[in-house]
Design an enzyme around this catalytic site. Structure first.
Site, PDB file in Angstrom:
ATOM      1  N   ALA A  30      25.004  42.301  34.323  1.00  0.00           N
ATOM      2  CA  ALA A  30      23.537  42.433  34.361  1.00  0.00           C
ATOM      3  C   ALA A  30      22.888  41.064  34.456  1.00  0.00           C
ATOM      4  CB  ALA A  30      23.051  43.155  33.107  1.00  0.00           C
ATOM      5  N   ASP A  40      27.046  45.650  31.130  1.00  0.00           N
ATOM      6  CA  ASP A  40      27.331  44.249  30.794  1.00  0.00           C
ATOM      7  C   ASP A  40      28.012  44.202  29.442  1.00  0.00           C
ATOM      8  OD1 ASP A  40      26.075  41.414  32.088  1.00  0.00           O
ATOM      9  OD2 ASP A  40      26.779  41.263  30.003  1.00  0.00           O
ATOM     10  N   ARG A  82      28.870  29.305  39.344  1.00  0.00           N
ATOM     11  CA  ARG A  82      29.126  27.872  39.303  1.00  0.00           C
ATOM     12  C   ARG A  82      27.875  27.100  38.890  1.00  0.00           C
ATOM     13  NH1 ARG A  82      29.754  25.833  45.513  1.00  0.00           N
ATOM     14  NH2 ARG A  82      28.423  27.383  46.503  1.00  0.00           N
ATOM     15  N   ARG A 107      33.414  27.143  44.141  1.00  0.00           N
ATOM     16  CA  ARG A 107      33.633  28.537  43.728  1.00  0.00           C
ATOM     17  C   ARG A 107      35.054  28.716  43.192  1.00  0.00           C
ATOM     18  NH1 ARG A 107      30.627  28.550  48.529  1.00  0.00           N
ATOM     19  NH2 ARG A 107      28.690  29.763  48.499  1.00  0.00           N
ATOM     20  N   VAL A 120      31.900  40.843  44.196  1.00  0.00           N
ATOM     21  CA  VAL A 120      30.943  39.745  44.421  1.00  0.00           C
ATOM     22  C   VAL A 120      31.390  38.481  43.666  1.00  0.00           C
ATOM     23  CG1 VAL A 120      28.511  39.057  44.225  1.00  0.00           C
ATOM     24  CG2 VAL A 120      29.091  41.442  44.701  1.00  0.00           C
ATOM     25  N   SER A 121      31.994  38.668  42.494  1.00  0.00           N
ATOM     26  CA  SER A 121      32.365  37.525  41.640  1.00  0.00           C
ATOM     27  C   SER A 121      33.217  36.529  42.418  1.00  0.00           C
ATOM     28  CB  SER A 121      33.152  38.015  40.416  1.00  0.00           C
ATOM     29  OG  SER A 121      32.451  39.051  39.765  1.00  0.00           O
ATOM     30  N   ASP A 157      26.273  34.859  53.784  1.00  0.00           N
ATOM     31  CA  ASP A 157      26.410  33.618  54.571  1.00  0.00           C
ATOM     32  C   ASP A 157      25.738  33.774  55.935  1.00  0.00           C
ATOM     33  OD1 ASP A 157      27.884  32.728  52.408  1.00  0.00           O
ATOM     34  OD2 ASP A 157      29.792  33.339  53.286  1.00  0.00           O
ATOM     35  N   ARG A 170      22.053  33.418  55.551  1.00  0.00           N
ATOM     36  CA  ARG A 170      21.715  31.986  55.407  1.00  0.00           C
ATOM     37  C   ARG A 170      21.797  31.274  56.763  1.00  0.00           C
ATOM     38  NH1 ARG A 170      24.841  31.241  49.595  1.00  0.00           N
ATOM     39  NH2 ARG A 170      23.028  31.806  48.332  1.00  0.00           N
ATOM     40  N   HIS A 222      34.686  32.632  52.008  1.00  0.00           N
ATOM     41  CA  HIS A 222      33.372  32.410  51.384  1.00  0.00           C
ATOM     42  C   HIS A 222      33.460  31.150  50.512  1.00  0.00           C
ATOM     43  CE1 HIS A 222      29.490  33.244  49.694  1.00  0.00           C
ATOM     44  NE2 HIS A 222      29.979  33.358  48.467  1.00  0.00           N
TER      45      HIS A 222
HETATM   46  P1  NAI Z   1      25.341  35.494  35.508  1.00  0.00           P
HETATM   47  O1  NAI Z   1      25.987  34.598  34.519  1.00  0.00           O
HETATM   48  O2  NAI Z   1      23.872  35.493  35.636  1.00  0.00           O
HETATM   49  O3  NAI Z   1      25.803  37.005  35.244  1.00  0.00           O
HETATM   50  C1  NAI Z   1      27.128  37.376  35.002  1.00  0.00           C
HETATM   51  C2  NAI Z   1      27.111  38.489  33.971  1.00  0.00           C
HETATM   52  O4  NAI Z   1      28.446  38.985  33.825  1.00  0.00           O
HETATM   53  C3  NAI Z   1      26.640  38.050  32.584  1.00  0.00           C
HETATM   54  O5  NAI Z   1      25.508  38.804  32.196  1.00  0.00           O
HETATM   55  C4  NAI Z   1      27.833  38.319  31.686  1.00  0.00           C
HETATM   56  O6  NAI Z   1      27.481  38.744  30.377  1.00  0.00           O
HETATM   57  C5  NAI Z   1      28.556  39.413  32.468  1.00  0.00           C
HETATM   58  N1  NAI Z   1      29.959  39.573  32.085  1.00  0.00           N
HETATM   59  C6  NAI Z   1      30.882  38.617  31.817  1.00  0.00           C
HETATM   60  N2  NAI Z   1      32.055  39.181  31.501  1.00  0.00           N
HETATM   61  C7  NAI Z   1      31.897  40.528  31.591  1.00  0.00           C
HETATM   62  C8  NAI Z   1      32.745  41.643  31.399  1.00  0.00           C
HETATM   63  N3  NAI Z   1      34.044  41.495  31.049  1.00  0.00           N
HETATM   64  N4  NAI Z   1      32.230  42.872  31.573  1.00  0.00           N
HETATM   65  C9  NAI Z   1      30.926  43.038  31.928  1.00  0.00           C
HETATM   66  N5  NAI Z   1      30.073  42.028  32.119  1.00  0.00           N
HETATM   67  C10 NAI Z   1      30.545  40.777  31.956  1.00  0.00           C
HETATM   68  O7  NAI Z   1      26.029  35.162  36.937  1.00  0.00           O
HETATM   69  P2  NAI Z   1      25.442  35.521  38.381  1.00  0.00           P
HETATM   70  O8  NAI Z   1      24.614  34.420  38.861  1.00  0.00           O
HETATM   71  O9  NAI Z   1      24.914  36.901  38.345  1.00  0.00           O
HETATM   72  O10 NAI Z   1      26.802  35.486  39.255  1.00  0.00           O
HETATM   73  C11 NAI Z   1      27.802  36.456  39.046  1.00  0.00           C
HETATM   74  C12 NAI Z   1      29.028  36.144  39.896  1.00  0.00           C
HETATM   75  O11 NAI Z   1      28.712  36.343  41.273  1.00  0.00           O
HETATM   76  C13 NAI Z   1      29.529  34.697  39.780  1.00  0.00           C
HETATM   77  O12 NAI Z   1      30.935  34.667  39.775  1.00  0.00           O
HETATM   78  C14 NAI Z   1      28.977  34.052  41.036  1.00  0.00           C
HETATM   79  O13 NAI Z   1      29.729  32.919  41.411  1.00  0.00           O
HETATM   80  C15 NAI Z   1      29.122  35.193  42.009  1.00  0.00           C
HETATM   81  N6  NAI Z   1      28.294  35.110  43.207  1.00  0.00           N
HETATM   82  C16 NAI Z   1      28.875  35.541  44.369  1.00  0.00           C
HETATM   83  C17 NAI Z   1      28.172  35.552  45.547  1.00  0.00           C
HETATM   84  C18 NAI Z   1      28.825  36.045  46.796  1.00  0.00           C
HETATM   85  O14 NAI Z   1      28.262  35.883  47.878  1.00  0.00           O
HETATM   86  N7  NAI Z   1      29.985  36.667  46.719  1.00  0.00           N
HETATM   87  C19 NAI Z   1      26.775  35.069  45.596  1.00  0.00           C
HETATM   88  C20 NAI Z   1      26.248  34.679  44.312  1.00  0.00           C
HETATM   89  C21 NAI Z   1      27.000  34.704  43.165  1.00  0.00           C
END
Ligand code: NAI
Length: 308
Positions: free
Chosen positions: A8, A32, A82, A88, A118-119, A148, A151, A175
């Protein structure tokens, strides 16, 4: 159509908002691990329903996977993003454990789910889900290329000084800052190759700006971006929900396509009700082939860090 979003945080909440506003899903569950966070975001978003005019029901849960039961699509955004200066790939240690556990929990309650990963490092996390869940390969999609490419189109429209809706273009490959392959040769402005308007030097600058698109935002924001990532994921979810057969570059498990095997990397794919329904093989020139090969080597190196 029931959609679960794990995480979340910034990207998960943005994705939930776009899915809700587009109003094609009956239910969105946000999950979450952090106490109350998903419930709070879900309630806040639900309070926009009458303002934004959608009927999607949004629920939040702290790690109760029974709430996600019978989801059609699940998006995994859980993990750490990151910070400025990080790649990444540096996120792998923490995120691999989270993604593995989350995908197993999702499948326990939704055996027919299609998972969108996504992660980051996304290509490697997508590979991990393939290797550890036993889901059919069409049911696992990595999201990176859709973002990408958006962008890339933004940078092209900036260089061309024209609306983004006038440009088309695609980024394939890994990516990552070094792995992305923006296909400038195939990019167009209203069906006219962009090379008719832009010098090779300017196009190279567009490519380079695209490849560091995420890093540029991370530097400005102090963390990674969320609006465009959330919108890109919601596009994939909608293509599945509405069986749109839309083409997006997605991280797909390759078995010989593009001369590559046993890795997930960004290639054009048709997305519809069965998930990743078809990998599209386009003719690449020798330079592009060399770039994809190099990109694949980078992804394989990161995959090698996984403990499978
Ligand atoms: P964020 O830190 O805002 O959110 C991540 C959430 O995951 C947090 O709320 C955290 O409590 C939750 N979380 C952690 N462990 C968990 C678990 N075991 N079960 C459930 N929830 C859990 O991070 P953000 O900015 O939302 O990014 C999330 C991921 O997406 C990152 O790895 C980031 O690098 C990646 N990302 C990938 C993109 C893509 O194009 N594939 C683009 C942008 C971000």
């Amino acid at each position: 159509m029931k959609v679960t979003i794990v995480g979340a945080g910034a990207v998960g909440a943005s994705c939930a908002e776009y899915v809700a506003i587009k109003d094609f899903a009956s239910e969105v569950v946000i999950l979450d691990i952090k106490d109350g966070l998903a419930e709070g975001k879900a309630m806040d978003l639900m309070q926009t329903a009458s303002l934004n005019g959608f009927d999607t029901k949004i629920k939040g849960t702290t790690n109760d996977y029974s709430t996600t039961a019978n989801s059609d699509v699940a998006v995994i955004t859980s993990g750490i993003p990151r910070k400025p200066g990080m790649t990444r790939e540096e996120l792998i240690g923490i995120n691999a454990g989270i993604v593995k556990e989350v995908s197993a929990n999702l499948i326990k309650h939704s055996p027919n789910v299609t998972i969108i990963v996504v992660s980051n490092p996304m290509d490697t996390m997508t590979y991990l889900v393939h290797k550890t869940t036993g889901l059919p390969k069409n049911k696992i999609i990595g999201m990176g290329g859709a973002l990408d490419s958006a962008r890339f189109k933004y940078r092209l429209s900036e260089a061309l000084d024209c609306p983004t809706s006038d440009v088309d273009g695609m980024v394939i490959g890994g990516h990552s800052d070094t792995g992305m392959v923006p296909l400038t040769r195939l990019a167009t402005r209203n069906s006219v190759p962009v090379s008719a308007f832009l010098s090779e030097e300017r196009l190279n600058k567009v490519s380079e700006d695209t490849k560091v698109g995420g890093a540029t935002l991370t530097k400005l924001l102090g963390t990674s971006a969320w609006y465009a990532p959330g919108a890109a994921v919601s596009g994939l979810v909608q293509a599945i929900a509405c069986d749109q057969k839309k083409m997006f570059p997605c991280s797909a498990m390759l078995e010989g396509e593009y001369g590559l095997n046993d890795l997930c990397i960004g290639v054009p794919a048709i997305i519809g009700k069965d998930g990743l329904e078809k990998i599209v093989e386009i003719e690449l020139d020798d330079k592009e082939k060399a770039k994809i090969k190099e990109s694949a080597e980078g992804v394989k190196k990161t995959n090698g860090l996984l403990e499978l």
